[in-house]
Design a protein around this motif. Structure first.
Motif, mmCIF file in Angstrom:
data_model
loop_
_atom_site.group_PDB
_atom_site.id
_atom_site.type_symbol
_atom_site.label_atom_id
_atom_site.label_comp_id
_atom_site.label_asym_id
_atom_site.label_seq_id
_atom_site.Cartn_x
_atom_site.Cartn_y
_atom_site.Cartn_z
ATOM 1 N N LYS A 25 29.465 39.159 36.640
ATOM 2 C CA LYS A 25 29.093 40.336 37.436
ATOM 3 C C LYS A 25 30.233 40.765 38.336
ATOM 4 O O LYS A 25 31.228 40.048 38.508
ATOM 5 C CB LYS A 25 27.847 40.058 38.268
ATOM 6 C CG LYS A 25 27.998 38.965 39.301
ATOM 7 C CD LYS A 25 26.669 38.769 40.048
ATOM 8 C CE LYS A 25 26.779 37.656 41.079
ATOM 9 N NZ LYS A 25 25.500 37.474 41.822
ATOM 10 N N THR A 31 30.815 42.475 42.271
ATOM 11 C CA THR A 31 30.161 42.697 43.561
ATOM 12 C C THR A 31 31.104 43.443 44.486
ATOM 13 O O THR A 31 32.225 42.995 44.735
ATOM 14 C CB THR A 31 29.747 41.362 44.206
ATOM 15 O OG1 THR A 31 28.848 40.670 43.334
ATOM 16 C CG2 THR A 31 29.068 41.594 45.548
ATOM 17 N N SER A 77 25.830 44.366 43.858
ATOM 18 C CA SER A 77 26.187 43.563 42.687
ATOM 19 C C SER A 77 25.611 44.174 41.426
ATOM 20 O O SER A 77 24.495 44.711 41.423
ATOM 21 C CB SER A 77 25.658 42.131 42.845
ATOM 22 O OG SER A 77 26.250 41.488 43.951
ATOM 23 N N GLU A 96 25.419 43.143 37.133
ATOM 24 C CA GLU A 96 25.778 42.285 36.011
ATOM 25 C C GLU A 96 26.526 43.095 34.960
ATOM 26 O O GLU A 96 26.180 44.243 34.680
ATOM 27 C CB GLU A 96 24.518 41.660 35.396
ATOM 28 C CG GLU A 96 23.822 40.678 36.325
ATOM 29 C CD GLU A 96 22.640 39.989 35.661
ATOM 30 O OE1 GLU A 96 22.533 40.053 34.416
ATOM 31 O OE2 GLU A 96 21.828 39.389 36.390
#
Length: 203
Positions: free
Chosen positions: A45, A47, A118, A120
């Motif tokens: 992911k 962020t 965040s 993914e």
């Protein structure tokens, strides 16, 4: 050279509301980087951190945590550090959960609210982001959001991101990326973070 920069940054942290925004080349060796390489067990992911003043609502700084084959922090023009984490350019390696917590805690304070967004991504996109961050090099004063936004627009799935100089503008366009999860962090710490940076234990 690295120790001199770290001493300088510790001093600056005590005299600025948000430690950040200077272009200094830091060149950790391949061996130093390999020694702390950390891969998060969770999904790959990206962020985005956005630091905003609670006093005047001004955007202060942007940072990017990339969870790929390694979890690293791309903190362009930033001056947060940990003594046990090697840095090359503006990429800090070995971002284990304790290091991530320290980064968030350092920035969240009485006068600064942190937005944490965040999303993914596929392992391929995460690895692309990691490669772009590592290739970027040090970033000049006030270009944190600009360098992060320029990186993000090169990634598949981040078409909504606009290239910008402003942390709040980047935060807004990043919020349009499908699947983004957002949380906020603020605490009652004072602006004097010399203790946090100057008296570090292991992470």
């Amino acid at each position: 050279m690295i120790l001199d920069r770290r001493s300088l940054l510790a001093g600056l942290a005590a005299s600025t509301a948000l430690a950040g925004c200077m272009a200094v080349e830091v060149g950790a060796s391949d061996d130093e980087i390999a020694a702390v390489a950390y891969r998060s067990p969770g999904p790959t992911k990206i962020t985005l951190y956005t630091m905003v003043s609670t006093q005047n609502d001004e955007g202060l700084h942007s940072g990017l945590l990339i969870s790929a084959s390694q979890q690293v922090l791309f903190d362009p023009a930033g001056s947060w550090y940990h003594q046990s984490l090697p840095e090359r350019g503006d990429v800090i390696f070995g971002m284990i959960p304790q290091a991530v917590e320290f980064y968030e805690d350092f920035h969240a304070r009485e006068t600064v609210k942190v937005t944490i967004q965040s999303v993914e991504v596929s392992p391929e996109v995460a690895e692309m982001a990691l490669g772009l961050a590592r290739a970027n090099g040090p970033v000049g004063n006030a270009f944190c959001s600009n360098s992060i936004s320029k990186l993000l627009v090169k990634l598949p799935g981040f078409e909504a991101v606009e290239v910008t100089m402003f942390p709040k503008n980047l935060r807004e366009s990043f919020s349009q990326v499908p699947g983004v999860q957002t949380r906020y962090r603020q605490d009652l710490d004072s602006d004097d973070h010399k203790t946090l940076l100057g008296n570090q234990g292991d992470v």
